[in-house]
Design an enzyme around this catalytic site. Structure first.
Site, PDB file in Angstrom:
ATOM      1  CG  ASN A  85      39.217  45.636  47.499  1.00  0.00           C
ATOM      2  OD1 ASN A  85      38.777  45.053  46.506  1.00  0.00           O
ATOM      3  ND2 ASN A  85      38.578  46.620  48.077  1.00  0.00           N
ATOM      4  CD  GLU A 145      29.054  48.141  43.430  1.00  0.00           C
ATOM      5  OE1 GLU A 145      29.497  49.075  44.130  1.00  0.00           O
ATOM      6  OE2 GLU A 145      27.869  47.787  43.462  1.00  0.00           O
ATOM      7  CB  CYS A 197      35.523  50.613  47.348  1.00  0.00           C
ATOM      8  SG  CYS A 197      34.389  49.336  47.921  1.00  0.00           S
ATOM      9  CD  GLU A 215      28.775  44.028  42.895  1.00  0.00           C
ATOM     10  OE1 GLU A 215      29.601  44.305  43.777  1.00  0.00           O
ATOM     11  OE2 GLU A 215      29.028  43.310  41.905  1.00  0.00           O
TER      12      GLU A 215
HETATM   13  P1  NAD Z   1      41.585  49.137  38.754  1.00  0.00           P
HETATM   14  O1  NAD Z   1      40.571  50.073  38.269  1.00  0.00           O
HETATM   15  O2  NAD Z   1      43.011  49.441  38.497  1.00  0.00           O
HETATM   16  O3  NAD Z   1      41.348  47.687  38.144  1.00  0.00           O
HETATM   17  C1  NAD Z   1      40.125  46.986  38.336  1.00  0.00           C
HETATM   18  C2  NAD Z   1      40.028  45.869  37.330  1.00  0.00           C
HETATM   19  O4  NAD Z   1      39.815  46.422  36.027  1.00  0.00           O
HETATM   20  C3  NAD Z   1      41.283  45.000  37.213  1.00  0.00           C
HETATM   21  O5  NAD Z   1      40.881  43.654  37.064  1.00  0.00           O
HETATM   22  C4  NAD Z   1      41.934  45.506  35.943  1.00  0.00           C
HETATM   23  O6  NAD Z   1      42.750  44.547  35.294  1.00  0.00           O
HETATM   24  C5  NAD Z   1      40.722  45.850  35.094  1.00  0.00           C
HETATM   25  N1  NAD Z   1      40.936  46.833  34.027  1.00  0.00           N
HETATM   26  C6  NAD Z   1      41.819  47.862  33.994  1.00  0.00           C
HETATM   27  N2  NAD Z   1      41.685  48.556  32.848  1.00  0.00           N
HETATM   28  C7  NAD Z   1      40.674  47.973  32.146  1.00  0.00           C
HETATM   29  C8  NAD Z   1      40.057  48.242  30.881  1.00  0.00           C
HETATM   30  N3  NAD Z   1      40.432  49.258  30.127  1.00  0.00           N
HETATM   31  N4  NAD Z   1      39.054  47.426  30.482  1.00  0.00           N
HETATM   32  C9  NAD Z   1      38.630  46.408  31.248  1.00  0.00           C
HETATM   33  N5  NAD Z   1      39.192  46.101  32.444  1.00  0.00           N
HETATM   34  C10 NAD Z   1      40.199  46.875  32.893  1.00  0.00           C
HETATM   35  O7  NAD Z   1      41.294  48.971  40.312  1.00  0.00           O
HETATM   36  P2  NAD Z   1      42.172  48.222  41.400  1.00  0.00           P
HETATM   37  O8  NAD Z   1      43.411  49.038  41.635  1.00  0.00           O
HETATM   38  O9  NAD Z   1      42.297  46.784  41.060  1.00  0.00           O
HETATM   39  O10 NAD Z   1      41.216  48.332  42.673  1.00  0.00           O
HETATM   40  C11 NAD Z   1      41.136  49.453  43.475  1.00  0.00           C
HETATM   41  C12 NAD Z   1      39.959  50.307  43.080  1.00  0.00           C
HETATM   42  O11 NAD Z   1      38.761  49.547  43.088  1.00  0.00           O
HETATM   43  C13 NAD Z   1      39.711  51.446  44.046  1.00  0.00           C
HETATM   44  O12 NAD Z   1      39.391  52.611  43.346  1.00  0.00           O
HETATM   45  C14 NAD Z   1      38.524  50.966  44.844  1.00  0.00           C
HETATM   46  O13 NAD Z   1      37.765  51.985  45.425  1.00  0.00           O
HETATM   47  C15 NAD Z   1      37.757  50.209  43.832  1.00  0.00           C
HETATM   48  N6  NAD Z   1      36.864  49.253  44.482  1.00  0.00           N
HETATM   49  C16 NAD Z   1      35.512  49.482  44.446  1.00  0.00           C
HETATM   50  C17 NAD Z   1      34.646  48.608  45.088  1.00  0.00           C
HETATM   51  C18 NAD Z   1      33.163  48.834  45.088  1.00  0.00           C
HETATM   52  O14 NAD Z   1      32.427  47.892  45.307  1.00  0.00           O
HETATM   53  N7  NAD Z   1      32.652  50.029  44.855  1.00  0.00           N
HETATM   54  C19 NAD Z   1      35.155  47.487  45.749  1.00  0.00           C
HETATM   55  C20 NAD Z   1      36.529  47.282  45.753  1.00  0.00           C
HETATM   56  C21 NAD Z   1      37.370  48.173  45.106  1.00  0.00           C
END
Ligand code: NAD
Length: 483
Positions: free
Chosen positions: A152, A249, A283, A457
């Site tokens: 995002n 995060e 998020c 962060e």
């Molecule tokens: P996701 O969890 O599907 O993926 C996040 C990242 O992790 C991607 O780069 C993915 O390739 C990687 N990944 C996936 N499996 C992994 C593994 N086993 N080991 C290491 N890396 C792995 O999330 P998304 O769909 O890309 O993003 C949306 C999510 O992110 C939502 O839940 C949102 O709330 C969260 N988010 C949190 C914040 C925050 O700061 N708290 C900010 C933005 C998004």
């Protein structure tokens, strides 16, 4: 604009390709067109990145903090100068309207580079006098940090992790989300241009498997993930096996509590900022909007009126303020939740239609009459779906707001300042707002409680998560030993 990068990865100061890695097609969410192709990192690419980062970190850590900070501040200036092009690229990568990206992405990345660049020269340990003896502490880098991003905020996440890591004397390997691989490459390019040594900030592409192989590598000292709770649990567990430092995060299902003495227009504005920016893919969004009984009808009416003026269309048009979802998959997930909301008895006030054009377009949704047990009130949707839940009194709403595994954010709208602070103090969330929502200045700590995360962060708090203390005891007299 040229959206195809020179090569998939940025390692040791240059673009690197290995076409034997799995193909990743980059899709412009507004049209569904493929705008670039990159390849996932192979083991050879990962090895190259780790070797380069290790070498670069040693020299970088020897530089003074001021000299390191100068590089980051120069990078911030370059980012600001190129804000237009970086914002257009961010819009291609994510589909977010240019009206948003031009003020929220490269700009907030530049803020992080500038802020941590400014702090770098003042990072110190301390002196502790113990009679004639004394102790001093050295604030040392962790070594090699891995950053893993969600889709995002590809530029912002690359900077929010990279800037404090580099300020503290670490090197970074950043793996962007496979949905948005383009922007982080620009961050790496700019850092090198600003004078960072080759290998200090590397970008490798790939799906979860590439992230997992970085997290489990014994040469990696810290992992900072922005992603969903299920991914966070896996990455945290893998990092724990190697006793690595972590920042997590993760997702949220945050409450926004509106008391009936609140200013109606401000509360409606707050609910819009808490739900529909970036088409709801944030998020910290306050997606459970608890509205006190006396204000609910007026609130829903005014919210629907104001949402009706959203400009939905070409994200590159500066007038557009609502764009598509990031991918076909995300659109299907959101459609599934909308259908569940209706099936479980919530009232669909407006939105939820798929626009009759290519790309991943869903109009913003208001659900009224939502109850705590409905799926749309419990699970993170990550799309433009706002749920209105009615409440009667303060204790009730605090208990209901806290009845969730998540704890990222929370907001309160009221004109009673005593109540505002009393309620915020009881909400189980890391990043809170009073009469506002979703502000994230780099000076303020950002992060979650409960399943929404570990660590913070931004702000001075991030320094604690990218450095470690070495304690040195200095004896001034003779050593007295029993034997
Ligand atoms: P996701 O969890 O599907 O993926 C996040 C990242 O992790 C991607 O780069 C993915 O390739 C990687 N990944 C996936 N499996 C992994 C593994 N086993 N080991 C290491 N890396 C792995 O999330 P998304 O769909 O890309 O993003 C949306 C999510 O992110 C939502 O839940 C949102 O709330 C969260 N988010 C949190 C914040 C925050 O700061 N708290 C900010 C933005 C998004």
């Amino acid at each position: 604009m040229q959206t195809q990068p020179k090569a998939s990865h940025f390692i040791d100061g240059q673009y690197v390709e290995d076409t034997s890695g799995e193909l990743i097609e980059v899709v412009y969410p507004a049209t569904g067109e493929v705008i670039a192709k990159v390849h996932a990192a192979t083991p050879a690419i990962i090895e190259q990145a780790i070797t380069a980062a290790h070498r670069a970190q040693k020299d970088w850590a020897k530089m003074s903090g001021t000299a390191r900070g100068r590089v980051l501040r120069r990078a911030a200036d370059i980012m600001r100068e190129r804000n237009h092009d970086l914002s257009v690229l961010e819009t291609y990568d994510t589909g977010k309207p240019y009206q948003e990206t031009s003020v929220a992405d490269a700009t907030s990345g530049a803020d992080a580079l500038e802020y941590f660049g400014g702090l770098a020269g003042s990072l110190t340990g301390e002196h502790i006098q113990l009679g004639d003896d004394w102790v001093y502490t050295r604030r040392e880098p962790l070594g090699l940090c891995v950053g893993i991003g969600a889709w995002n905020y590809p530029t912002q996440i690359a900077c929010w992790k990279g800037a404090p890591a580099l300020a503290c004397g670490n090197a970074m390997i950043f793996k962007p989300s496979e949905n948005t691989p383009l922007c982080a490459l620009k961050v790496a390019e700019i850092l090198m241009e600003a004078g960072a040594p080759a290998g200090l900030y590397n970008v490798v592409q790939g799906m979860g498997a590439v992230g997992a192989s970085l997290v489990t590598d014994p040469r990696v000292d810290k992992v900072s993930l922005t992603g969903s709770v299920p991914t966070g649990k896996k990455v945290y567990a893998a990092a724990a096996a190697g006793i690595k430092h972590v920042t997590m995060e993760l997702g949220g299902k945050s409450p926004l509590v509106i008391f009936d003495d609140a200013n109606l227009e401000d509360a409606v504005g707050g609910a819009i900022l808490a739900n529909f920016y970036s088409s709801g893919q944030i998020c910290s969004n306050g997606t459970r909007v608890f509205v006190q009984k006396g204000l609910r009808a007026a609130f829903v009416k005014r919210l629907a009126e104001r949402l009706g003026t959203a400009v939905i269309g070409d994200p590159m048009d500066p007038e557009t303020n609502f764009g598509p979802l990031v991918s076909a998959r995300q659109m299907e997930i959101v459609q599934g939740y909308i259908a569940k909301g209706v099936a479980e008895g919530a009232t669909l006030v407006c939105g939820g239609e798929r626009l009759d054009k290519p790309g991943f377009w869903i109009t913003p949704v208001i659900f009224d009459g939502v109850t705590d047990e409905m799926t749309i009130a419990r699970e993170e949707i990550f799309g433009p779906v706002l749920s209105v839940l009615e409440f009667e009194d303060e204790d009730e709403v605090i208990a209901r707001a806290n009845a969730t595994e998540f704890g990222l954010s929370a907001g309160v709208f009221t004109n009673d300042f005593t109540r505002a602070h009393r309620v915020i103090a009881q909400l189980e969330a890391g990043t809170c707002f009073i009469n506002s929502y979703n502000d994230a200045p780099v000076e303020a700590p950002f992060g979650g409680m409960k399943n929404s995360g570990v660590g913070r962060e931004n702000s001075k708090a991030a320094i604690e998560h990218y450095s470690q203390l070495k304690t040195v005891y200095v004896r001034m007299g003779h050593v007295e030993a029993p034997y």
